[in-house]
Enzyme design. Structure first.
Site, PDB file in Angstrom:
ATOM      1  N   HIS A 258      34.213  53.122  39.781  1.00 57.95           N
ATOM      2  CA  HIS A 258      33.893  51.909  40.049  1.00 57.95           C
ATOM      3  C   HIS A 258      33.206  51.116  39.008  1.00 57.95           C
ATOM      4  O   HIS A 258      32.682  51.689  38.126  1.00 57.95           O
ATOM      5  CB  HIS A 258      32.909  51.991  41.285  1.00 57.95           C
ATOM      6  CG  HIS A 258      31.557  52.598  41.037  1.00 57.95           C
ATOM      7  ND1 HIS A 258      31.238  53.807  40.912  1.00 57.95           N
ATOM      8  CD2 HIS A 258      30.490  51.873  40.707  1.00 57.95           C
ATOM      9  CE1 HIS A 258      30.034  53.798  40.311  1.00 57.95           C
ATOM     10  NE2 HIS A 258      29.353  52.758  40.354  1.00 57.95           N
ATOM     11  N   ASP A 260      30.111  48.192  38.985  1.00 55.05           N
ATOM     12  CA  ASP A 260      28.987  47.838  40.024  1.00 55.05           C
ATOM     13  C   ASP A 260      29.423  46.397  40.125  1.00 55.05           C
ATOM     14  O   ASP A 260      29.456  45.595  39.320  1.00 55.05           O
ATOM     15  CB  ASP A 260      27.703  48.047  39.429  1.00 55.05           C
ATOM     16  CG  ASP A 260      27.387  49.532  39.127  1.00 55.05           C
ATOM     17  OD1 ASP A 260      27.839  50.179  40.033  1.00 55.05           O
ATOM     18  OD2 ASP A 260      26.448  49.890  38.197  1.00 55.05           O
ATOM     19  N   HIS A 314      32.655  53.022  35.705  1.00 56.07           N
ATOM     20  CA  HIS A 314      31.979  54.707  35.515  1.00 56.07           C
ATOM     21  C   HIS A 314      32.288  55.351  36.799  1.00 56.07           C
ATOM     22  O   HIS A 314      32.593  54.880  37.608  1.00 56.07           O
ATOM     23  CB  HIS A 314      30.390  54.453  35.074  1.00 56.07           C
ATOM     24  CG  HIS A 314      29.736  53.493  36.171  1.00 56.07           C
ATOM     25  ND1 HIS A 314      29.835  52.148  36.120  1.00 56.07           N
ATOM     26  CD2 HIS A 314      28.789  53.856  36.971  1.00 56.07           C
ATOM     27  CE1 HIS A 314      29.244  51.863  37.166  1.00 56.07           C
ATOM     28  NE2 HIS A 314      28.471  52.695  37.642  1.00 56.07           N
ATOM     29  N   ARG A 324      21.525  67.290  41.212  1.00 59.76           N
ATOM     30  CA  ARG A 324      21.261  66.069  40.107  1.00 59.76           C
ATOM     31  C   ARG A 324      20.560  64.784  40.817  1.00 59.76           C
ATOM     32  O   ARG A 324      21.177  64.696  41.842  1.00 59.76           O
ATOM     33  CB  ARG A 324      22.480  65.919  39.677  1.00 59.76           C
ATOM     34  CG  ARG A 324      22.516  64.759  38.755  1.00 59.76           C
ATOM     35  CD  ARG A 324      23.741  64.418  37.799  1.00 59.76           C
ATOM     36  NE  ARG A 324      23.629  63.239  36.969  1.00 59.76           N
ATOM     37  CZ  ARG A 324      24.138  62.193  37.415  1.00 59.76           C
ATOM     38  NH1 ARG A 324      24.688  61.950  38.588  1.00 59.76           N
ATOM     39  NH2 ARG A 324      24.083  61.093  36.399  1.00 59.76           N
TER      40      ARG A 324
HETATM   41  C1  LIG Z   1      26.058  46.370  45.861  1.00 62.86           C
HETATM   42  C2  LIG Z   1      26.277  47.809  45.790  1.00 62.86           C
HETATM   43  C3  LIG Z   1      27.344  48.561  46.646  1.00 62.86           C
HETATM   44  C4  LIG Z   1      27.411  49.882  45.969  1.00 62.86           C
HETATM   45  C5  LIG Z   1      25.805  49.832  45.702  1.00 62.86           C
HETATM   46  C6  LIG Z   1      25.462  48.771  45.016  1.00 62.86           C
HETATM   47  C7  LIG Z   1      26.103  48.741  43.584  1.00 62.86           C
HETATM   48  C8  LIG Z   1      27.111  49.842  43.395  1.00 62.86           C
HETATM   49  C9  LIG Z   1      28.185  49.832  44.617  1.00 62.86           C
HETATM   50  C10 LIG Z   1      28.744  51.203  44.560  1.00 62.86           C
HETATM   51  C11 LIG Z   1      27.956  52.580  44.166  1.00 62.86           C
HETATM   52  C12 LIG Z   1      30.081  51.333  43.927  1.00 62.86           C
HETATM   53  C13 LIG Z   1      30.895  52.861  44.496  1.00 62.86           C
HETATM   54  C14 LIG Z   1      31.053  52.908  45.740  1.00 62.86           C
HETATM   55  C15 LIG Z   1      29.677  52.612  46.564  1.00 62.86           C
HETATM   56  C16 LIG Z   1      30.195  52.730  48.053  1.00 62.86           C
HETATM   57  C17 LIG Z   1      28.990  54.203  46.424  1.00 62.86           C
HETATM   58  O1  LIG Z   1      29.792  55.142  46.250  1.00 62.86           O
HETATM   59  O2  LIG Z   1      27.803  54.106  46.476  1.00 62.86           O
HETATM   60  C18 LIG Z   1      28.959  51.523  46.251  1.00 62.86           C
HETATM   61  C19 LIG Z   1      27.631  51.240  46.772  1.00 62.86           C
HETATM   62  C20 LIG Z   1      27.846  50.616  48.575  1.00 62.86           C
HETATM   63  O3  LIG Z   1      28.922  49.858  48.704  1.00 62.86           O
HETATM   64  O4  LIG Z   1      26.857  51.032  48.982  1.00 62.86           O
HETATM   65  O1  AKG Z   2      24.492  58.882  39.332  1.00 60.76           O
HETATM   66  C1  AKG Z   2      25.106  58.364  38.326  1.00 60.76           C
HETATM   67  O2  AKG Z   2      24.938  58.525  37.182  1.00 60.76           O
HETATM   68  C2  AKG Z   2      25.906  56.996  38.538  1.00 60.76           C
HETATM   69  C3  AKG Z   2      25.474  56.261  39.889  1.00 60.76           C
HETATM   70  C4  AKG Z   2      26.140  54.949  40.056  1.00 60.76           C
HETATM   71  O3  AKG Z   2      27.115  54.857  39.380  1.00 60.76           O
HETATM   72  C5  AKG Z   2      25.609  54.027  41.060  1.00 60.76           C
HETATM   73  O4  AKG Z   2      24.656  54.502  41.982  1.00 60.76           O
HETATM   74  O5  AKG Z   2      25.989  53.046  41.236  1.00 60.76           O
HETATM   75 FE   FE2 Z   3      27.252  52.550  39.757  1.00 57.79          FE
END
Ligand SMILES: C=C1C[C@]23C[C@H]1CC[C@H]2[C@]1(C)CCC[C@@](C)(C(=O)O)[C@H]1[C@@H]3C(=O)O
Ligand code: AKG
Ligand code: FE2
Length: 399
Positions: A258, A260, A314, A324
């Site tokens: 994704h 951010d 990333h 972790r």
């Molecule tokens: C606004 C946000 C949505 C998420 C948390 C923050 C910034 C990054 C997003 C996220 C990490 C991107 C990957 C998918 C996600 C669902 C996750 O795996 O946490 C995303 C976050 C979210 O929607 O909660």
């Molecule tokens: O844990 C990590 O190294 C990445 C986490 C991340 O990408 C996020 O919280 O948006």
């Molecule tokens: Fe992220």
């Protein structure tokens, strides 16, 4: 690429592939009990539930080649005592234009505070699931505890637990211990001290984020205070990520690929390692440096830069032995601020790439309509243009 249909209040929309959030419908009888991600139990399980198995093209390479992400001495740069300023600026500019990630050291954040924050994380995530669920994140909300996203998504589940909370900053009305109050509110008075630690941590992240914004304004060649002015009042999010060991780390992901959707992410990862960035068409791992923070450009900042600086793609992988932790501070603008790039970054050769929008719109999009991934900003822009009304500030057409 296939398409998935989603019916929302706005009508029926078509989005690429399976990126759309699949809502659980209470009317459809569920044949099996709801999936629960209890880290204490699942970390020993060699038969991981299918919902955690990612498609072939996303399965991780656990031994990805390491990449050297540029390390910037931020205090040295801002005070003029570090290596030649012009060279540093060029390194930042190149990194941000190419892949949107760099690291900062000499940032002034006390290492004792970082260590203490990790200790507090261990205390929180080490509690039994039912205790953590007292802070449960509710559907549609951005804050609280989530064990994987079992109630939110139905496939490609991340092998992680998260705890997110708000940190709003306004230099004219500083003093309110928002994070401390939140911890006490959701977890009780015994969490006051932990709340205090994270409040301090967020204040430091806010300070650092604004310094980095100064650096980025200079890198873009706009007024040095341009982005600091945009973000000095902000509505940011702090997220604690805990990745338990997984007996099948080659089948799943801690956090899927994704960008951010937020503006700037200040990430600290513990010594275990697991962060990977996509550069030159390949996934690379970023080796943790204890004294460094990883800085990622997010989609909102990419839109504000008219696409000149790129949002960093990333993900995070897990491993079979060691839990972790990572801490992400997501700098976000205030909800209703209309976001458009500075006029210096737009001309006939560089026309507007994205429409005006507000963070409230993009946040809602990622929480209700679309699971943030590699294409969020483009899909969101199309969605906005399709759903634009004449009254909303974000309704301006692309020039
Ligand atoms: C606004 C946000 C949505 C998420 C948390 C923050 C910034 C990054 C997003 C996220 C990490 C991107 C990957 C998918 C996600 C669902 C996750 O795996 O946490 C995303 C976050 C979210 O929607 O909660
Ligand atoms: O844990 C990590 O190294 C990445 C986490 C991340 O990408 C996020 O919280 O948006
Ligand atoms: Fe992220």
């Amino acid at each position: 690429m296939g398409a998935t249909q989603l019916t929302t209040t706005g009508g029926t929309e078509t989005f690429p592939r399976a990126q759309v959030i699949r809502f659980r419908r209470s009317s459809i009888p569920s044949p099996s009990p709801p999936l629960v991600f209890d880290a204490a139990r699942l970390r020993h399980e060699s038969n991981i539930p299918t919902q955690f198995i990612w498609p072939e093209e996303d399965k991780p390479c656990l031994e990805a080649e390491e990449i050297h992400v540029p390390v910037i001495d931020i205090h040295g740069f801002l005070s003029g005592t570090g290596p030649a300023a012009a060279e540093t600026l060029e390194i930042i500019r190149e990194a941000c234009k190419k892949h949107g990630v760099f690291q900062v050291v000499n940032h002034g954040v006390d290492t004792g505070l970082v260590t203490e924050a990790y200790r507090c994380m261990d205390e929180f995530f080490g509690m039994p699931l039912t205790e953590k669920q007292r802070a449960q994140r509710k559907t549609g909300e951005s804050y609280g505890y989530a064990s994987s996203f079992t109630g939110r998504f139905s496939s490609n589940l991340p092998w992680k637990e998260t705890f997110s909370f708000r940190h709003a900053a306004d230099p004219d009305s500083a003093g309110h211990a928002e994070v401390e109050d939140y911890f006490v509110h959701v977890l009780g008075d015994s969490f006051r001290q932990i709340g205090r630690v994270f409040h301090e941590y967020c204040k430091e992240m806010n300070r650092l984020a604004l310094e980095i914004m100064e650096l980025l304004s200079m890198g873009l060649g706009v007024e040095r205070t341009y982005f600091t002015d945009v973000y000095k009042v902000n509505d940011s999010v702090m997220r604690l990520n805990h990745y338990p060991p997984c007996q099948k780390p080659d089948l799943t992901l801690g956090t899927g690929p994704h960008c951010d959707p937020t503006s700037l992410t200040i990430l600290h990862q513990d010594e275990v390692g697991g962060l990977q960035v996509f550069i030159d068409e390949k996934w690379h791992s970023v080796r943790p440096i204890r004294d460094a923070f990883v800085i990622n450009i997010g989609d909102t900042l990419m839109a504000l830069c008219n696409g000149i600086f790129k949002s960093c793609l990333h993900r995070a992988v897990v491993n079979s032995k060691t839990p972790r932790n990572s801490m992400a501070f997501f700098l976000c603008p205030t909800m209703e601020k209309v976001l458009s790039p500075p006029s210096e970054l737009v001309d006939d050769e560089h026309p507007r790439k994205y429409p005006d929008f507000t963070w409230s719109q993009l946040l809602e999009f990622t929480q209700k309509h679309y699971r943030a991934d590699t294409m969020t900003l483009n899909v969101f822009s199309e969605w906005l243009l399709k759903n634009q009304t004449t009254t909303h500030p974000a309704s301006k057409k692309l020039k």
